[in-house]
Design an enzyme around this catalytic site. Structure first.
Site, PDB file in Angstrom:
ATOM      1  N   LYS A 212      40.916  24.988  13.985  1.00 55.85           N
ATOM      2  CA  LYS A 212      40.317  25.213  12.678  1.00 55.85           C
ATOM      3  C   LYS A 212      40.526  23.978  11.805  1.00 55.85           C
ATOM      4  O   LYS A 212      41.611  23.758  11.274  1.00 55.85           O
ATOM      5  CB  LYS A 212      40.920  26.427  11.977  1.00 55.85           C
ATOM      6  CG  LYS A 212      40.219  26.722  10.645  1.00 55.85           C
ATOM      7  CD  LYS A 212      41.092  27.452   9.663  1.00 55.85           C
ATOM      8  CE  LYS A 212      40.401  27.525   8.302  1.00 55.85           C
ATOM      9  NZ  LYS A 212      40.173  26.190   7.691  1.00 55.85           N
ATOM     10  N   GLY A 265      49.703  20.510   7.037  1.00 51.86           N
ATOM     11  CA  GLY A 265      49.222  21.096   5.794  1.00 51.86           C
ATOM     12  C   GLY A 265      50.374  21.345   4.846  1.00 51.86           C
ATOM     13  O   GLY A 265      51.403  20.664   4.899  1.00 51.86           O
ATOM     14  N   THR A 267      53.575  23.055   2.841  1.00 58.48           N
ATOM     15  CA  THR A 267      54.831  23.697   3.219  1.00 58.48           C
ATOM     16  C   THR A 267      54.743  25.207   3.064  1.00 58.48           C
ATOM     17  O   THR A 267      55.205  25.962   3.931  1.00 58.48           O
ATOM     18  CB  THR A 267      55.970  23.138   2.353  1.00 58.48           C
ATOM     19  OG1 THR A 267      56.099  21.737   2.609  1.00 58.48           O
ATOM     20  CG2 THR A 267      57.287  23.824   2.655  1.00 58.48           C
ATOM     21  N   VAL A 269      52.145  27.238   3.202  1.00 59.67           N
ATOM     22  CA  VAL A 269      51.328  27.848   4.252  1.00 59.67           C
ATOM     23  C   VAL A 269      52.087  27.861   5.574  1.00 59.67           C
ATOM     24  O   VAL A 269      52.071  28.858   6.312  1.00 59.67           O
ATOM     25  CB  VAL A 269      49.985  27.104   4.399  1.00 59.67           C
ATOM     26  CG1 VAL A 269      49.231  27.581   5.642  1.00 59.67           C
ATOM     27  CG2 VAL A 269      49.129  27.299   3.157  1.00 59.67           C
ATOM     28  N   GLU A 293      53.819  19.555  10.449  1.00 59.92           N
ATOM     29  CA  GLU A 293      54.122  18.462   9.514  1.00 59.92           C
ATOM     30  C   GLU A 293      53.543  18.888   8.187  1.00 59.92           C
ATOM     31  O   GLU A 293      52.353  19.181   8.086  1.00 59.92           O
ATOM     32  CB  GLU A 293      53.515  17.150  10.016  1.00 59.92           C
ATOM     33  CG  GLU A 293      54.030  15.920   9.286  1.00 59.92           C
ATOM     34  CD  GLU A 293      53.137  15.507   8.132  1.00 59.92           C
ATOM     35  OE1 GLU A 293      53.601  15.648   6.972  1.00 59.92           O
ATOM     36  OE2 GLU A 293      51.999  15.095   8.363  1.00 59.92           O
ATOM     37  N   CYS A 327      50.584  12.745   2.785  1.00 60.88           N
ATOM     38  CA  CYS A 327      51.896  13.386   2.746  1.00 60.88           C
ATOM     39  C   CYS A 327      53.007  12.342   2.645  1.00 60.88           C
ATOM     40  O   CYS A 327      54.119  12.648   2.238  1.00 60.88           O
ATOM     41  CB  CYS A 327      52.093  14.280   3.959  1.00 60.88           C
ATOM     42  SG  CYS A 327      51.664  13.502   5.523  1.00 60.88           S
ATOM     43  N   GLU A 425      55.512  18.242  -5.336  1.00 61.62           N
ATOM     44  CA  GLU A 425      54.470  17.507  -4.631  1.00 61.62           C
ATOM     45  C   GLU A 425      53.141  17.710  -5.349  1.00 61.62           C
ATOM     46  O   GLU A 425      52.693  18.841  -5.532  1.00 61.62           O
ATOM     47  CB  GLU A 425      54.347  17.983  -3.187  1.00 61.62           C
ATOM     48  CG  GLU A 425      53.313  17.177  -2.407  1.00 61.62           C
ATOM     49  CD  GLU A 425      53.060  17.707  -1.009  1.00 61.62           C
ATOM     50  OE1 GLU A 425      52.907  16.890  -0.092  1.00 61.62           O
ATOM     51  OE2 GLU A 425      53.011  18.938  -0.840  1.00 61.62           O
TER      52      GLU A 425
END
Length: 542
Positions: A212, A265, A267, A269, A293, A327, A425
Protein backbone atom coordinates in the site's frame (compact mmCIF):
# COMPACT_ATOMS: atom_id res chain seq x y z
CA UNK A 1 18.39 -26.06 -9.81
CA UNK A 2 21.65 -24.30 -8.96
CA UNK A 3 24.44 -25.47 -11.28
CA UNK A 4 27.18 -23.14 -10.13
CA UNK A 5 28.20 -20.73 -7.40
CA UNK A 6 27.26 -17.57 -9.24
CA UNK A 7 28.77 -14.14 -8.60
CA UNK A 8 26.46 -11.18 -9.08
CA UNK A 9 27.78 -7.94 -10.60
CA UNK A 10 29.65 -5.95 -7.97
CA UNK A 11 27.34 -3.31 -6.52
CA UNK A 12 28.43 0.28 -7.09
CA UNK A 13 26.63 3.47 -6.13
CA UNK A 14 24.89 5.16 -9.03
CA UNK A 15 26.58 8.50 -9.90
CA UNK A 16 24.40 11.56 -9.31
CA UNK A 17 23.87 13.51 -12.52
CA UNK A 18 24.42 17.27 -12.36
CA UNK A 19 21.48 18.61 -14.41
CA UNK A 20 23.67 21.57 -15.27
CA UNK A 21 22.51 24.10 -17.89
CA UNK A 22 22.47 22.60 -21.40
CA UNK A 23 23.08 19.07 -20.08
CA UNK A 24 21.23 16.21 -21.82
CA UNK A 25 19.76 14.99 -18.53
CA UNK A 26 18.22 18.41 -17.85
CA UNK A 27 16.60 18.49 -21.27
CA UNK A 28 15.32 14.93 -20.85
CA UNK A 29 13.75 15.44 -17.43
CA UNK A 30 12.10 18.74 -18.41
CA UNK A 31 10.63 17.10 -21.50
CA UNK A 32 9.31 14.23 -19.37
CA UNK A 33 7.94 16.71 -16.81
CA UNK A 34 6.09 18.69 -19.47
CA UNK A 35 4.64 15.57 -21.07
CA UNK A 36 3.47 14.09 -17.77
CA UNK A 37 2.16 17.44 -16.57
CA UNK A 38 -0.08 17.77 -19.63
CA UNK A 39 -1.44 14.22 -19.46
CA UNK A 40 -3.77 12.54 -17.01
CA UNK A 41 -3.27 8.93 -16.01
CA UNK A 42 -5.53 6.36 -14.39
CA UNK A 43 -3.98 3.97 -11.87
CA UNK A 44 -5.84 0.71 -11.15
CA UNK A 45 -5.27 -1.80 -8.38
CA UNK A 46 -2.70 -4.45 -9.34
CA UNK A 47 -3.86 -7.81 -8.00
CA UNK A 48 -2.37 -10.95 -9.50
CA UNK A 49 -2.61 -10.61 -13.27
CA UNK A 50 -5.54 -8.18 -13.05
CA UNK A 51 -5.62 -4.40 -13.22
CA UNK A 52 -8.80 -3.58 -11.35
CA UNK A 53 -10.75 -0.35 -11.75
CA UNK A 54 -13.26 -0.08 -8.93
CA UNK A 55 -14.90 3.14 -10.14
CA UNK A 56 -14.31 4.75 -6.76
CA UNK A 57 -11.49 7.15 -7.60
CA UNK A 58 -9.46 9.94 -6.08
CA UNK A 59 -7.59 12.73 -7.88
CA UNK A 60 -3.82 13.14 -7.96
CA UNK A 61 -2.58 16.73 -7.91
CA UNK A 62 0.74 18.53 -7.57
CA UNK A 63 1.49 20.13 -4.17
CA UNK A 64 2.92 23.24 -5.89
CA UNK A 65 -0.23 23.60 -8.03
CA UNK A 66 -2.96 21.79 -6.14
CA UNK A 67 -5.74 22.54 -8.64
CA UNK A 68 -3.83 20.84 -11.45
CA UNK A 69 -4.96 17.22 -11.82
CA UNK A 70 -2.41 14.77 -13.22
CA UNK A 71 -4.48 11.65 -12.80
CA UNK A 72 -6.80 9.48 -10.74
CA UNK A 73 -6.36 6.24 -8.86
CA UNK A 74 -8.88 3.59 -7.84
CA UNK A 75 -9.70 2.78 -4.22
CA UNK A 76 -10.01 -0.78 -2.96
CA UNK A 77 -12.84 -2.32 -0.99
CA UNK A 78 -12.33 -5.05 1.60
CA UNK A 79 -13.00 -7.74 -1.00
CA UNK A 80 -10.10 -6.45 -3.09
CA UNK A 81 -7.71 -6.71 -0.14
CA UNK A 82 -8.84 -10.27 0.52
CA UNK A 83 -8.30 -10.99 -3.17
CA UNK A 84 -4.79 -9.47 -3.03
CA UNK A 85 -3.92 -11.72 -0.08
CA UNK A 86 -5.26 -14.78 -1.89
CA UNK A 87 -3.31 -13.93 -5.05
CA UNK A 88 -0.11 -13.38 -3.08
CA UNK A 89 -0.45 -16.74 -1.35
CA UNK A 90 -1.27 -18.47 -4.64
CA UNK A 91 1.88 -16.96 -6.19
CA UNK A 92 4.07 -17.85 -3.23
CA UNK A 93 4.87 -21.45 -4.14
CA UNK A 94 6.43 -20.71 -7.53
CA UNK A 95 8.13 -17.51 -6.37
CA UNK A 96 9.59 -18.98 -3.18
CA UNK A 97 10.93 -21.94 -5.16
CA UNK A 98 12.42 -19.84 -7.94
CA UNK A 99 16.23 -20.04 -8.01
CA UNK A 100 17.77 -17.05 -6.26
CA UNK A 101 19.74 -15.99 -9.32
CA UNK A 102 16.51 -15.72 -11.30
CA UNK A 103 15.02 -13.42 -8.65
CA UNK A 104 18.24 -11.44 -8.56
CA UNK A 105 18.18 -10.93 -12.33
CA UNK A 106 14.74 -9.31 -12.15
CA UNK A 107 15.84 -6.66 -9.66
CA UNK A 108 19.19 -6.06 -11.35
CA UNK A 109 17.29 -5.43 -14.57
CA UNK A 110 14.95 -3.05 -12.72
CA UNK A 111 17.98 -1.08 -11.53
CA UNK A 112 19.29 -0.71 -15.07
CA UNK A 113 15.88 0.32 -16.39
CA UNK A 114 15.79 3.13 -13.82
CA UNK A 115 19.38 4.12 -14.58
CA UNK A 116 18.55 4.33 -18.28
CA UNK A 117 15.18 4.55 -20.03
CA UNK A 118 13.06 5.28 -16.95
CA UNK A 119 15.34 7.82 -15.26
CA UNK A 120 13.75 11.00 -16.62
CA UNK A 121 10.22 9.65 -16.09
CA UNK A 122 10.68 8.54 -12.49
CA UNK A 123 12.43 11.80 -11.62
CA UNK A 124 9.76 13.90 -13.32
CA UNK A 125 6.99 11.96 -11.59
CA UNK A 126 8.65 12.58 -8.22
CA UNK A 127 9.03 16.28 -9.01
CA UNK A 128 5.34 16.52 -9.91
CA UNK A 129 3.80 14.31 -7.23
CA UNK A 130 6.04 15.14 -4.29
CA UNK A 131 7.28 18.63 -5.32
CA UNK A 132 10.94 17.64 -5.17
CA UNK A 133 13.61 19.73 -6.87
CA UNK A 134 15.47 17.88 -9.61
CA UNK A 135 18.45 17.27 -7.30
CA UNK A 136 16.24 15.81 -4.56
CA UNK A 137 14.41 13.67 -7.13
CA UNK A 138 17.68 12.47 -8.67
CA UNK A 139 19.26 11.38 -5.38
CA UNK A 140 16.04 9.68 -4.32
CA UNK A 141 13.98 8.27 -7.17
CA UNK A 142 16.96 7.38 -9.35
CA UNK A 143 20.20 6.96 -7.42
CA UNK A 144 19.00 5.64 -4.06
CA UNK A 145 16.50 3.29 -5.66
CA UNK A 146 19.13 1.93 -8.06
CA UNK A 147 21.49 1.50 -5.11
CA UNK A 148 18.87 -0.36 -3.07
CA UNK A 149 18.26 -2.83 -5.88
CA UNK A 150 21.92 -3.44 -6.69
CA UNK A 151 23.19 -3.66 -3.13
CA UNK A 152 20.30 -5.79 -1.91
CA UNK A 153 21.16 -8.40 -4.53
CA UNK A 154 24.74 -8.39 -3.28
CA UNK A 155 23.60 -8.54 0.36
CA UNK A 156 21.32 -11.46 -0.48
CA UNK A 157 24.26 -13.45 -1.83
CA UNK A 158 26.33 -12.61 1.26
CA UNK A 159 23.54 -13.92 3.47
CA UNK A 160 23.17 -17.12 1.46
CA UNK A 161 26.92 -17.73 1.60
CA UNK A 162 27.01 -17.56 5.42
CA UNK A 163 27.09 -21.27 6.29
CA UNK A 164 27.79 -23.31 9.46
CA UNK A 165 30.82 -25.52 10.03
CA UNK A 166 30.86 -29.14 8.93
CA UNK A 167 33.33 -32.01 9.32
CA UNK A 168 34.03 -35.31 7.61
CA UNK A 169 31.11 -37.04 9.34
CA UNK A 170 28.45 -34.33 9.13
CA UNK A 171 27.45 -31.83 6.47
CA UNK A 172 25.63 -28.86 7.99
CA UNK A 173 23.73 -26.53 5.73
CA UNK A 174 21.73 -23.37 6.34
CA UNK A 175 19.00 -22.33 3.96
CA UNK A 176 17.28 -18.97 4.16
CA UNK A 177 13.62 -19.61 3.52
CA UNK A 178 11.08 -16.87 2.80
CA UNK A 179 8.61 -16.30 5.61
CA UNK A 180 5.55 -18.54 5.72
CA UNK A 181 2.72 -16.33 4.52
CA UNK A 182 2.78 -12.85 2.98
CA UNK A 183 4.35 -9.46 3.78
CA UNK A 184 2.47 -6.18 4.11
CA UNK A 185 4.47 -3.16 2.86
CA UNK A 186 3.30 0.32 3.87
CA UNK A 187 5.28 3.13 2.26
CA UNK A 188 5.45 6.92 2.75
CA UNK A 189 5.05 9.86 0.38
CA UNK A 190 8.46 11.41 0.83
CA UNK A 191 10.88 8.94 -0.81
CA UNK A 192 10.17 7.14 -4.06
CA UNK A 193 13.15 4.89 -3.29
CA UNK A 194 11.63 3.78 0.02
CA UNK A 195 8.31 3.17 -1.70
CA UNK A 196 10.01 0.68 -4.02
CA UNK A 197 12.48 -0.81 -1.56
CA UNK A 198 10.05 -1.89 1.13
CA UNK A 199 8.13 -4.34 -1.06
CA UNK A 200 11.15 -5.20 -3.25
CA UNK A 201 13.53 -6.15 -0.44
CA UNK A 202 11.03 -8.62 0.99
CA UNK A 203 10.21 -10.00 -2.46
CA UNK A 204 13.89 -10.40 -3.31
CA UNK A 205 14.21 -12.91 -0.44
CA UNK A 206 11.40 -15.00 -1.94
CA UNK A 207 8.43 -13.45 -0.15
CA UNK A 208 5.14 -12.30 -1.65
CA UNK A 209 3.79 -8.86 -0.80
CA UNK A 210 0.69 -6.72 -0.52
CA UNK A 211 1.89 -3.13 -0.99
CA UNK A 212 0.00 0.00 0.00
CA UNK A 213 1.76 3.18 -1.16
CA UNK A 214 0.92 6.56 0.35
CA UNK A 215 -2.02 8.31 -1.29
CA UNK A 216 0.33 11.24 -1.97
CA UNK A 217 2.83 9.07 -3.86
CA UNK A 218 0.65 6.98 -6.17
CA UNK A 219 1.71 9.02 -9.22
CA UNK A 220 5.38 8.05 -8.93
CA UNK A 221 4.52 4.60 -7.54
CA UNK A 222 2.97 3.90 -10.94
CA UNK A 223 6.42 4.26 -12.51
CA UNK A 224 7.82 1.75 -10.00
CA UNK A 225 5.08 -0.70 -10.98
CA UNK A 226 5.85 -0.21 -14.67
CA UNK A 227 9.57 -0.82 -14.05
CA UNK A 228 8.98 -4.02 -12.06
CA UNK A 229 6.63 -5.34 -14.73
CA UNK A 230 9.11 -4.62 -17.52
CA UNK A 231 11.89 -6.21 -15.47
CA UNK A 232 9.90 -9.44 -15.42
CA UNK A 233 8.47 -9.58 -11.91
CA UNK A 234 5.79 -12.29 -12.05
CA UNK A 235 2.15 -11.39 -11.42
CA UNK A 236 1.03 -11.77 -7.82
CA UNK A 237 4.47 -11.36 -6.23
CA UNK A 238 3.85 -7.70 -5.37
CA UNK A 239 0.15 -6.79 -5.30
CA UNK A 240 -0.59 -3.05 -5.15
CA UNK A 241 -3.64 -1.61 -3.43
CA UNK A 242 -4.85 1.89 -2.56
CA UNK A 243 -7.58 3.11 -0.25
CA UNK A 244 -8.58 3.48 3.37
CA UNK A 245 -5.52 2.65 5.44
CA UNK A 246 -7.45 1.43 8.47
CA UNK A 247 -9.64 -0.92 6.45
CA UNK A 248 -6.68 -2.30 4.50
CA UNK A 249 -4.61 -2.87 7.64
CA UNK A 250 -7.45 -4.46 9.61
CA UNK A 251 -8.17 -6.86 6.75
CA UNK A 252 -4.53 -7.83 6.43
CA UNK A 253 -3.95 -8.23 10.18
CA UNK A 254 -7.01 -10.48 10.36
CA UNK A 255 -5.39 -12.98 7.98
CA UNK A 256 -3.91 -16.08 9.57
CA UNK A 257 -1.21 -15.98 6.86
CA UNK A 258 0.07 -12.50 7.74
CA UNK A 259 3.84 -12.97 8.23
CA UNK A 260 5.31 -9.50 8.56
CA UNK A 261 5.03 -5.78 8.01
CA UNK A 262 7.62 -3.50 6.38
CA UNK A 263 6.71 0.05 7.33
CA UNK A 264 7.92 3.62 7.00
CA UNK A 265 5.72 6.35 8.40
CA UNK A 266 4.62 7.98 11.63
CA UNK A 267 5.48 6.68 15.09
CA UNK A 268 1.86 6.81 16.21
CA UNK A 269 0.65 4.68 13.30
CA UNK A 270 3.47 2.17 13.78
CA UNK A 271 2.65 1.75 17.48
CA UNK A 272 -0.98 1.11 16.57
CA UNK A 273 0.15 -1.49 14.04
CA UNK A 274 2.27 -3.21 16.71
CA UNK A 275 -0.68 -3.17 19.11
CA UNK A 276 -3.05 -4.68 16.52
CA UNK A 277 -0.58 -7.43 15.67
CA UNK A 278 -0.18 -8.19 19.36
CA UNK A 279 -3.94 -8.40 19.81
CA UNK A 280 -4.13 -10.96 16.99
CA UNK A 281 -0.98 -12.89 17.90
CA UNK A 282 -2.78 -16.13 18.82
CA UNK A 283 -4.40 -16.16 15.38
CA UNK A 284 -1.24 -16.24 13.23
CA UNK A 285 0.60 -19.29 11.92
CA UNK A 286 3.91 -17.70 12.90
CA UNK A 287 5.21 -14.71 14.83
CA UNK A 288 5.04 -11.82 12.33
CA UNK A 289 8.18 -9.82 11.64
CA UNK A 290 7.62 -6.14 12.53
CA UNK A 291 10.08 -3.80 10.80
CA UNK A 292 9.52 -0.07 10.94
CA UNK A 293 11.29 3.23 10.41
CA UNK A 294 9.27 6.05 11.90
CA UNK A 295 9.76 9.61 13.12
CA UNK A 296 12.67 11.82 14.01
CA UNK A 297 13.51 15.04 15.81
CA UNK A 298 16.99 15.28 14.45
CA UNK A 299 19.66 17.59 15.80
CA UNK A 300 22.62 19.67 14.78
CA UNK A 301 25.01 20.38 17.64
CA UNK A 302 27.84 22.86 17.25
CA UNK A 303 30.84 22.92 19.59
CA UNK A 304 32.55 26.29 20.22
CA UNK A 305 35.42 25.09 18.01
CA UNK A 306 33.14 24.50 15.01
CA UNK A 307 33.54 26.21 11.63
CA UNK A 308 30.62 28.63 11.27
CA UNK A 309 30.15 28.22 7.51
CA UNK A 310 30.11 24.45 7.83
CA UNK A 311 27.57 24.58 10.65
CA UNK A 312 25.26 26.91 8.73
CA UNK A 313 25.49 24.88 5.53
CA UNK A 314 24.73 21.72 7.48
CA UNK A 315 21.69 23.33 9.08
CA UNK A 316 20.36 24.89 5.89
CA UNK A 317 20.72 21.77 3.78
CA UNK A 318 19.71 19.45 6.59
CA UNK A 319 16.61 21.43 7.55
CA UNK A 320 15.30 22.82 4.28
CA UNK A 321 16.09 20.43 1.42
CA UNK A 322 12.76 18.93 0.34
CA UNK A 323 11.09 21.41 2.70
CA UNK A 324 12.26 19.44 5.73
CA UNK A 325 9.99 16.51 4.82
CA UNK A 326 12.55 13.86 5.67
CA UNK A 327 12.55 11.74 8.79
CA UNK A 328 16.26 12.62 8.97
CA UNK A 329 15.80 16.39 8.54
CA UNK A 330 17.51 18.73 10.99
CA UNK A 331 14.75 20.29 13.05
CA UNK A 332 16.52 21.36 16.25
CA UNK A 333 19.95 22.91 16.66
CA UNK A 334 22.21 23.83 19.57
CA UNK A 335 24.60 26.71 18.97
CA UNK A 336 27.22 28.05 21.45
CA UNK A 337 26.89 31.68 22.50
CA UNK A 338 30.34 32.53 21.15
CA UNK A 339 29.35 31.52 17.60
CA UNK A 340 25.76 32.67 17.61
CA UNK A 341 26.17 36.16 16.13
CA UNK A 342 28.10 34.84 13.13
CA UNK A 343 25.85 31.79 12.72
CA UNK A 344 22.72 33.95 12.83
CA UNK A 345 24.06 36.42 10.27
CA UNK A 346 25.10 33.70 7.80
CA UNK A 347 21.90 31.70 8.36
CA UNK A 348 19.59 34.64 7.68
CA UNK A 349 21.62 35.64 4.62
CA UNK A 350 21.51 32.12 3.17
CA UNK A 351 17.79 31.63 3.74
CA UNK A 352 16.86 35.01 2.29
CA UNK A 353 18.77 34.07 -0.87
CA UNK A 354 16.60 30.99 -1.47
CA UNK A 355 13.99 31.02 -4.22
CA UNK A 356 10.69 29.22 -3.77
CA UNK A 357 8.28 27.88 -6.38
CA UNK A 358 7.68 25.04 -8.82
CA UNK A 359 10.38 22.33 -9.14
CA UNK A 360 10.18 22.82 -12.91
CA UNK A 361 12.20 26.01 -12.34
CA UNK A 362 15.67 24.73 -11.49
CA UNK A 363 16.46 28.01 -9.72
CA UNK A 364 14.12 27.12 -6.86
CA UNK A 365 15.64 25.59 -3.73
CA UNK A 366 12.28 25.41 -1.92
CA UNK A 367 9.01 24.07 -3.27
CA UNK A 368 5.69 23.12 -1.62
CA UNK A 369 4.83 20.89 1.31
CA UNK A 370 2.93 17.76 0.46
CA UNK A 371 -0.72 18.59 1.18
CA UNK A 372 -3.13 20.92 2.95
CA UNK A 373 -3.25 19.09 6.28
CA UNK A 374 0.53 19.26 6.51
CA UNK A 375 0.43 22.94 5.57
CA UNK A 376 -2.17 23.69 8.24
CA UNK A 377 -0.29 21.79 10.94
CA UNK A 378 3.00 23.54 10.19
CA UNK A 379 1.53 27.02 10.01
CA UNK A 380 -0.23 26.52 13.35
CA UNK A 381 3.17 26.00 15.00
CA UNK A 382 4.58 29.03 13.20
CA UNK A 383 1.64 31.18 14.31
CA UNK A 384 2.05 30.01 17.90
CA UNK A 385 5.75 30.84 17.86
CA UNK A 386 4.86 34.38 16.80
CA UNK A 387 2.81 34.71 20.01
CA UNK A 388 5.06 32.94 22.53
CA UNK A 389 7.34 35.01 24.75
CA UNK A 390 10.06 32.33 24.78
CA UNK A 391 10.27 32.07 20.96
CA UNK A 392 11.31 34.41 18.17
CA UNK A 393 11.16 33.90 14.41
CA UNK A 394 14.36 35.40 13.02
CA UNK A 395 13.72 34.59 9.36
CA UNK A 396 10.79 33.23 7.36
CA UNK A 397 7.43 32.70 9.01
CA UNK A 398 5.30 33.55 5.97
CA UNK A 399 3.12 31.12 4.04
CA UNK A 400 0.53 30.96 1.26
CA UNK A 401 -1.68 28.21 -0.16
CA UNK A 402 -3.91 29.72 -2.81
CA UNK A 403 -2.03 27.92 -5.61
CA UNK A 404 0.45 25.64 -3.85
CA UNK A 405 1.23 24.72 -0.26
CA UNK A 406 4.16 27.09 0.17
CA UNK A 407 5.82 27.80 3.51
CA UNK A 408 8.95 29.91 3.79
CA UNK A 409 11.99 28.29 5.41
CA UNK A 410 11.46 29.36 9.01
CA UNK A 411 13.94 29.61 11.87
CA UNK A 412 12.69 29.90 15.46
CA UNK A 413 15.08 30.83 18.25
CA UNK A 414 13.95 29.83 21.72
CA UNK A 415 15.19 30.51 25.23
CA UNK A 416 13.45 27.33 26.39
CA UNK A 417 15.37 24.15 25.45
CA UNK A 418 12.15 22.15 25.89
CA UNK A 419 10.04 24.49 23.75
CA UNK A 420 7.41 22.55 21.80
CA UNK A 421 9.17 22.82 18.42
CA UNK A 422 12.38 21.52 20.02
CA UNK A 423 10.55 18.31 20.96
CA UNK A 424 7.70 17.76 18.48
CA UNK A 425 8.26 16.29 15.02
CA UNK A 426 6.89 18.85 12.52
CA UNK A 427 7.99 17.36 9.18
CA UNK A 428 8.36 20.68 7.42
CA UNK A 429 10.69 23.64 6.77
CA UNK A 430 10.94 24.77 10.39
CA UNK A 431 14.21 24.76 12.35
CA UNK A 432 14.33 25.67 16.05
CA UNK A 433 17.57 26.84 17.66
CA UNK A 434 18.62 26.97 21.29
CA UNK A 435 21.71 29.01 22.13
CA UNK A 436 23.73 27.54 25.00
CA UNK A 437 26.55 28.89 27.14
CA UNK A 438 29.95 27.70 25.92
CA UNK A 439 30.90 26.42 29.35
CA UNK A 440 27.86 24.14 29.39
CA UNK A 441 28.96 21.87 26.54
CA UNK A 442 28.72 18.67 28.59
CA UNK A 443 25.37 19.70 30.04
CA UNK A 444 24.14 20.41 26.54
CA UNK A 445 25.07 16.90 25.43
CA UNK A 446 22.77 15.55 28.13
CA UNK A 447 20.08 18.01 27.04
CA UNK A 448 20.30 16.86 23.42
CA UNK A 449 20.00 13.21 24.50
CA UNK A 450 17.01 13.75 26.79
CA UNK A 451 14.94 16.29 24.85
CA UNK A 452 13.39 14.05 22.21
CA UNK A 453 11.64 10.68 22.26
CA UNK A 454 13.25 9.98 18.88
CA UNK A 455 16.69 8.67 18.02
CA UNK A 456 17.10 8.71 14.25
CA UNK A 457 19.83 11.11 13.08
CA UNK A 458 22.04 13.77 14.54
CA UNK A 459 25.15 15.76 13.70
CA UNK A 460 28.00 17.28 15.71
CA UNK A 461 30.27 19.98 14.31
CA UNK A 462 33.64 20.47 16.01
CA UNK A 463 37.33 20.90 15.31
CA UNK A 464 38.16 19.55 18.78
CA UNK A 465 38.72 15.79 18.71
CA UNK A 466 38.13 15.43 22.45
CA UNK A 467 34.76 17.14 22.04
CA UNK A 468 33.88 14.86 19.11
CA UNK A 469 34.75 11.80 21.18
CA UNK A 470 32.75 13.06 24.15
CA UNK A 471 29.71 13.75 21.96
CA UNK A 472 29.99 10.39 20.20
CA UNK A 473 29.86 8.58 23.54
CA UNK A 474 27.26 10.80 25.22
CA UNK A 475 24.90 10.63 22.25
CA UNK A 476 25.36 6.95 21.41
CA UNK A 477 21.65 6.23 21.97
CA UNK A 478 20.35 9.53 20.57
CA UNK A 479 20.83 8.72 16.87
CA UNK A 480 21.03 5.54 14.83
CA UNK A 481 22.82 7.57 12.13
CA UNK A 482 25.36 9.94 13.66
CA UNK A 483 27.29 12.46 11.58
CA UNK A 484 30.55 14.23 12.39
CA UNK A 485 31.01 17.57 10.62
CA UNK A 486 28.22 16.90 8.15
CA UNK A 487 24.46 17.41 7.87
CA UNK A 488 22.25 14.69 9.41
CA UNK A 489 20.62 13.75 6.09
CA UNK A 490 21.68 11.96 2.91
CA UNK A 491 22.51 8.40 4.01
CA UNK A 492 23.88 6.43 1.07
CA UNK A 493 23.04 2.76 0.51
CA UNK A 494 26.03 0.54 1.17
CA UNK A 495 27.81 3.34 3.04
CA UNK A 496 25.52 4.52 5.84
CA UNK A 497 22.88 1.85 6.61
CA UNK A 498 19.84 3.81 7.77
CA UNK A 499 17.62 3.52 10.83
CA UNK A 500 17.16 4.62 14.41
CA UNK A 501 15.83 3.34 17.71
CA UNK A 502 13.66 4.70 20.54
CA UNK A 503 10.50 6.12 18.91
CA UNK A 504 12.25 6.19 15.53
CA UNK A 505 11.76 2.53 14.75
CA UNK A 506 13.20 -0.95 14.99
CA UNK A 507 16.62 0.09 13.59
CA UNK A 508 16.77 -2.73 11.07
CA UNK A 509 19.00 -0.64 8.81
CA UNK A 510 17.61 -0.29 5.32
CA UNK A 511 20.42 -0.48 2.82
CA UNK A 512 22.19 -3.34 4.58
CA UNK A 513 22.08 -7.12 4.94
CA UNK A 514 20.56 -6.63 8.40
CA UNK A 515 17.26 -5.60 6.84
CA UNK A 516 17.15 -8.48 4.36
CA UNK A 517 17.72 -10.97 7.19
CA UNK A 518 14.38 -9.93 8.65
CA UNK A 519 12.66 -11.37 5.58
CA UNK A 520 14.24 -14.80 5.87
CA UNK A 521 13.48 -17.77 8.12
CA UNK A 522 16.65 -19.90 8.34
CA UNK A 523 16.47 -23.68 8.35
CA UNK A 524 19.40 -25.80 9.50
CA UNK A 525 19.92 -29.12 7.71
CA UNK A 526 22.22 -31.69 9.28
CA UNK A 527 23.17 -34.68 7.16
CA UNK A 528 25.03 -37.53 8.88
CA UNK A 529 27.06 -39.76 6.57
CA UNK A 530 27.54 -42.85 8.78
CA UNK A 531 24.44 -43.21 10.93
CA UNK A 532 24.68 -45.01 14.34
CA UNK A 533 22.89 -48.35 14.59
CA UNK A 534 23.19 -49.05 18.33
CA UNK A 535 21.72 -46.80 21.04
CA UNK A 536 24.43 -47.76 23.57
CA UNK A 537 27.06 -45.10 24.29
CA UNK A 538 30.57 -46.11 25.49
CA UNK A 539 29.87 -44.93 29.05
CA UNK A 540 27.33 -47.75 29.42
CA UNK A 541 30.09 -50.38 29.19
CA UNK A 542 31.85 -51.90 32.24
Amino acid sequence: MLKGFFHVPKAVNEPVKSYAPNSPEKAAVLAAYKKMWNETIEVPLYIGSEQIKTGNTRKMTAPHDHQHVVGTYHLAEKSHIEKAIANALESRTKWANMAWEQRAAIFLKAAELIAGPYRARINAATMIAQSKTIFQAEIDASCELIDFLRYNVEFMTQIYSDQPKSDSSVWNRLEYRPLEGFIYAITPFNFTAIAANLPASAAMMGNVVVWKPSDSQVFSAKIIIDVFKEAGLPDGVINVVFGDAQMISETIFASRDFAGVHFTGSTHVFKDIWKNIGTNIHHYKTYPRIVGETGGKDFVLAHPSANVKQVVTGMVRGAFEFQGQKCSAASRAYIPQSLWADVKSQLVTDIKSMKMGSPEDFGNFITAVIHESSFDKLTSYIDQAKKDADAEIIVGGNYEKSKGYFIEPTVIVTTNPKYTTMETELFGPVLTIYVYEDAKWSETLKLVDETSEYALTGAVFSQDRYAIEEATVALQNAAGNFYVNDKPTGAVVGMQPFGGARASGTNDKAGSALNLLRWASPRTIKETFVTPEDYRYPFLGE
